[in-house]
Design an enzyme around this catalytic site. Structure first.
Site, PDB file in Angstrom:
ATOM      1  N   GLY A   1       6.183  88.607  30.744  1.00  0.00           N
ATOM      2  CA  GLY A   1       5.365  87.939  29.412  1.00  0.00           C
ATOM      3  C   GLY A   1       3.681  88.060  29.682  1.00  0.00           C
ATOM      4  O   GLY A   1       3.185  87.820  30.974  1.00  0.00           O
TER       5      GLY A   1
ATOM      6  N   ARG B   1       9.576  93.959  30.683  1.00  0.00           N
ATOM      7  CA  ARG B   1      10.454  92.812  31.657  1.00  0.00           C
ATOM      8  C   ARG B   1      11.524  93.899  32.354  1.00  0.00           C
ATOM      9  O   ARG B   1      12.405  93.163  33.095  1.00  0.00           O
ATOM     10  CB  ARG B   1      11.307  91.949  30.816  1.00  0.00           C
ATOM     11  CG  ARG B   1      10.166  90.934  30.368  1.00  0.00           C
ATOM     12  CD  ARG B   1      10.987  89.694  29.490  1.00  0.00           C
ATOM     13  NE  ARG B   1      10.230  88.872  29.053  1.00  0.00           N
ATOM     14  CZ  ARG B   1       9.322  87.882  29.787  1.00  0.00           C
ATOM     15  NH1 ARG B   1       9.415  87.833  31.169  1.00  0.00           N
ATOM     16  NH2 ARG B   1       8.546  87.009  28.961  1.00  0.00           N
TER      17      ARG B   1
ATOM     18  N   ASP C   1       9.660  85.904  39.445  1.00  0.00           N
ATOM     19  CA  ASP C   1      10.693  87.034  39.622  1.00  0.00           C
ATOM     20  C   ASP C   1      10.000  88.105  40.181  1.00  0.00           C
ATOM     21  O   ASP C   1      10.694  89.057  41.118  1.00  0.00           O
ATOM     22  CB  ASP C   1      11.426  87.255  38.732  1.00  0.00           C
ATOM     23  CG  ASP C   1      12.786  85.897  38.359  1.00  0.00           C
ATOM     24  OD1 ASP C   1      12.796  85.544  39.553  1.00  0.00           O
ATOM     25  OD2 ASP C   1      13.035  85.927  37.473  1.00  0.00           O
TER      26      ASP C   1
ATOM     27  N   LYS D   1       0.947  85.424  38.086  1.00  0.00           N
ATOM     28  CA  LYS D   1       0.688  85.296  36.525  1.00  0.00           C
ATOM     29  C   LYS D   1       1.756  84.562  35.828  1.00  0.00           C
ATOM     30  O   LYS D   1       2.875  84.741  36.050  1.00  0.00           O
ATOM     31  CB  LYS D   1       0.811  86.674  36.057  1.00  0.00           C
ATOM     32  CG  LYS D   1       0.695  86.845  34.464  1.00  0.00           C
ATOM     33  CD  LYS D   1       2.030  87.862  34.070  1.00  0.00           C
ATOM     34  CE  LYS D   1       3.314  87.062  34.092  1.00  0.00           C
ATOM     35  NZ  LYS D   1       4.316  87.852  33.473  1.00  0.00           N
ATOM     36  N   THR D   2       1.629  83.656  34.992  1.00  0.00           N
ATOM     37  CA  THR D   2       2.467  83.142  33.882  1.00  0.00           C
ATOM     38  C   THR D   2       1.818  81.950  33.255  1.00  0.00           C
ATOM     39  O   THR D   2       1.556  81.173  33.826  1.00  0.00           O
ATOM     40  CB  THR D   2       3.931  82.700  34.456  1.00  0.00           C
ATOM     41  OG1 THR D   2       4.868  82.279  33.251  1.00  0.00           O
ATOM     42  CG2 THR D   2       3.869  81.909  35.833  1.00  0.00           C
TER      43      THR D   2
ATOM     44  N   ASP E   1       3.370  79.911  31.755  1.00  0.00           N
ATOM     45  CA  ASP E   1       4.468  78.867  32.102  1.00  0.00           C
ATOM     46  C   ASP E   1       3.998  77.575  33.400  1.00  0.00           C
ATOM     47  O   ASP E   1       4.433  76.585  33.455  1.00  0.00           O
ATOM     48  CB  ASP E   1       5.892  79.298  32.327  1.00  0.00           C
ATOM     49  CG  ASP E   1       6.617  79.884  31.284  1.00  0.00           C
ATOM     50  OD1 ASP E   1       5.705  80.061  30.092  1.00  0.00           O
ATOM     51  OD2 ASP E   1       7.802  80.421  31.447  1.00  0.00           O
TER      52      ASP E   1
END
Ligand code: FBP
Length: 550
Positions: A77, A141, A172, A198-199, A201
């Site tokens: 993402g 992804r 992941d 990175k994220t 979230d």
């Protein structure tokens, strides 16, 4: 391409680097490391990349580096600041040797496997400095996990003379980057693999990775609009706003937005799971807050809901799991049931315990639970409108309370979901600097000949000049987890720590925020202006690092 005034002004922003890596560097090594758990299994699975030391860059003599070709991939993402990771990497490589070249693989790991790439020259890089998005090379992804994919990647890396690959991704993707590093080392491919955290979230963090990039900007964007909604809510005093925010499983985004905006209710999935809360328990909690405010004449409020909530409610998790299995086995039979009988059909075919919960759900949500399945046959939880589910169930509960004389207010709802609105925002100063530093650090790790490392930039609540740049072995962050029925080595996901300072601060204040109207209006991200307005880190980070001033 036509640009906005902000884009033009922002292009000339020079991201800050830690002082230690501004000129020549020397790399210092700490002691050998261990994985966070399952040391024996992980050491066996990664014989070539396990146990490496933590690295730190300090000021050193300028030295010569050979020219090198490097590849870069954006994985998963979008998160604000990805372009600055790439520009930091580019500038770092060019500073080491101007003849070095950078190639971007297109649309995520698939670009490596399918040999789709472009060379990133200074003209292209300059177009994207300090901008949001991942559109410079695109993201995807596709999971990089099979030997065939690794070998196909190796073919194009060899063709392009690339000897180092940087993978910018979440837990992941970085796990897979480490598997790839191990494989290339084992076969003597001569390809280094370096990761970057990175994220939006925020769930890729640990002792050595203080935060994943993008979390700062995304939370600030969501908090800006939540603050605007709170002000609207307090002006009209007629709606309860149910606001879902992204975060596939961890509730860091919801928690940070709550810290920034002080809503009346914020649910934290990790707490729901720990307390084994039922859907009914959550609905009662919200309904009681609504009733208590109504008793004071306040028929308005705001509720923040983390995207992943539903899978943390133990009973819902069991229901979803049975529906996944049942629909995988009876897909055709279910498809033949007329639409108006589908809910009844499910209720008659699943266990009585799950059927009772299923029957209690609003019709729309019950349908979403059976219709939207991903290619693996799992329900797509992010498509479930949890905000509506809770709003409708709270309305029902309040009607029941009214009958019993326990509530005498008005309840009108508005629903929102904030996710994609924040993932490609222009990076805040924090993310612009942090990302650039991560990319630059990745170039230094390459210069040192390292592989199986993630770029790490710490001390981030201090001025950027004092940040500590280095590398952390990916195996150090790993443990074994069950994935698709098999035990796999993975980077440990950081869920909200209920004993951590951010949650404790929230828990200590939420009753007051529920009762009173204590909203905070953060306003939009500021890129130019006084440092106390433009350079604030997230409250989560400040509380974790002990620098929060309430
Ligand atoms: P990453 O973990 O890959 O950074 O993505 C996070 C996220 O934005 C989640 O918050 C959200 O659930 C998911 O991606 C949405 O995925 P998609 O972009 O495929 O719709």
């Amino acid at each position: 391409m036509k640009k906005s005034a902000l884009q033009i002004a922002r292009a000339s922003y020079l991201p800050k680097l830690p002082d230690a890596i501004k000129g020549g560097v020397r790399c210092t090594e700490g002691a050998a490391t261990q994985s966070v758990a399952n040391q024996k299994e992980i050491a066996e699975l990664f014989p070539n990349t396990y146990g490496m030391p933590v690295l730190r860059f300090e000021k050193g003599e300028a030295r010569e580096y050979p020219a090198i070709n490097v590849g870069v991939i954006l994985s998963g993402g979008q998160a604000p600041g990805g372009h600055n990771v790439i520009s930091g990497l580019f500038d770092g490589l060019k500073a080491m040797n101007p003849a070095s070249r950078l190639f971007g693989f297109l649309l995520g790991p698939a670009g490596l496997i399918e040999h789709k790439y472009m060379e990133l020259t200074s003209d292209i890089i300059d177009e994207y400095r300090n901008t949001g998005g991942f559109d410079i090379i695109g993201s995807g992804r596709t999971k990089l996990e099979t030997k065939a994919q690794f070998d196909s990647g190796l073919e194009i890396l060899r063709q392009l003379g690339i000897t180092a690959l940087v993978i910018i991704g979440g837990d992941d993707s970085n796990t897979n980057a480490c598997v790839l590093a191990e494989y290339y080392k084992q076969i003597g491919a001569g390809i280094q693999v370096i990761g970057c955290p990175k994220t939006i979230d925020g769930d890729l963090k640990n002792e050595m990775i203080e935060t994943s990039f993008g979390f700062d900007t995304a939370c600030k964007v969501y908090s800006e609009v939540i603050g605007n909604i709170e002000r609207d809510c307090n002006s009209a005093q007629k709606y309860w706003h149910f606001i879902k925010v992204m975060g596939r499983s961890a509730s860091h985004i919801a928690l940070e937005c709550a810290l920034q905006t002080q809503p009346n209710v914020c649910l934290i999935s990790e707490e729901v799971e720990e307390k084994q809360m039922t859907l009914d328990g959550i609905v009662n909690y919200i309904a009681n807050v609504v009733a208590a405010r109504a008793a004071e004449g306040h028929n308005f409020g705001t509720v923040i809901i983390p995207e992943g909530l539903i899978e943390f409610i133990p009973a819902m998790k069991r229901l979803i799991s049975e529906l996944n299995d049942f629909l995988a086995l009876h897909a055709d039979e279910y498809a033949a049931v007329p639409q108006n009988e589908q809910i009844k059909y499910i209720i008659e075919h699943i266990s009585p315990e799950n059927a009772a919960i299923y029957a209690s759900l609003p019709e729309g949500v019950a349908r979403q639970l059976t219709l939207d399945r991903d290619p693996h046959g799992n329900v797509q939880v992010s498509l479930i409108e949890t905000e509506k589910l809770l709003g409708e169930m709270v309305a029902r509960k309040l009607a029941y309370m009214k009958e019993g004389g326990k509530y005498n207010g008005k309840f009108a709802t508005q629903y929102h979901f904030f996710g994609y609105e924040g993932r490609c925002a222009a990076p805040s100063n924090f993310d612009a600097d942090y990302c650039y530093s991560l990319g630059y650090t990745a170039s230094l790790l390459i210069g040192e000949g390292k592989t199986g490392y993630m770029a790490s930039v710490r001390n981030t609540t201090h001025p950027a000049s004092e940040w500590i740049a280095g590398g952390v072995p990916v195996t150090m962050m790993m443990n074994m987890e069950r994935r698709h029925g098999e035990m796999k080595p993975v980077i440990q996901k950081a869920l909200v720590d209920l004993k951590g300072e951010p949650f404790k601060y929230f828990a200590a204040h939420r009753d007051q925020w529920a009762k009173e109207t204590s909203y905070i209006y953060p306003g939009p991200i500021q890129y130019f202006g006084p440092s106390e307005v433009c350079d604030q880190s997230t409250i989560t980070l400040a509380l974790e690092q002990g620098s929060y001033k309430a």
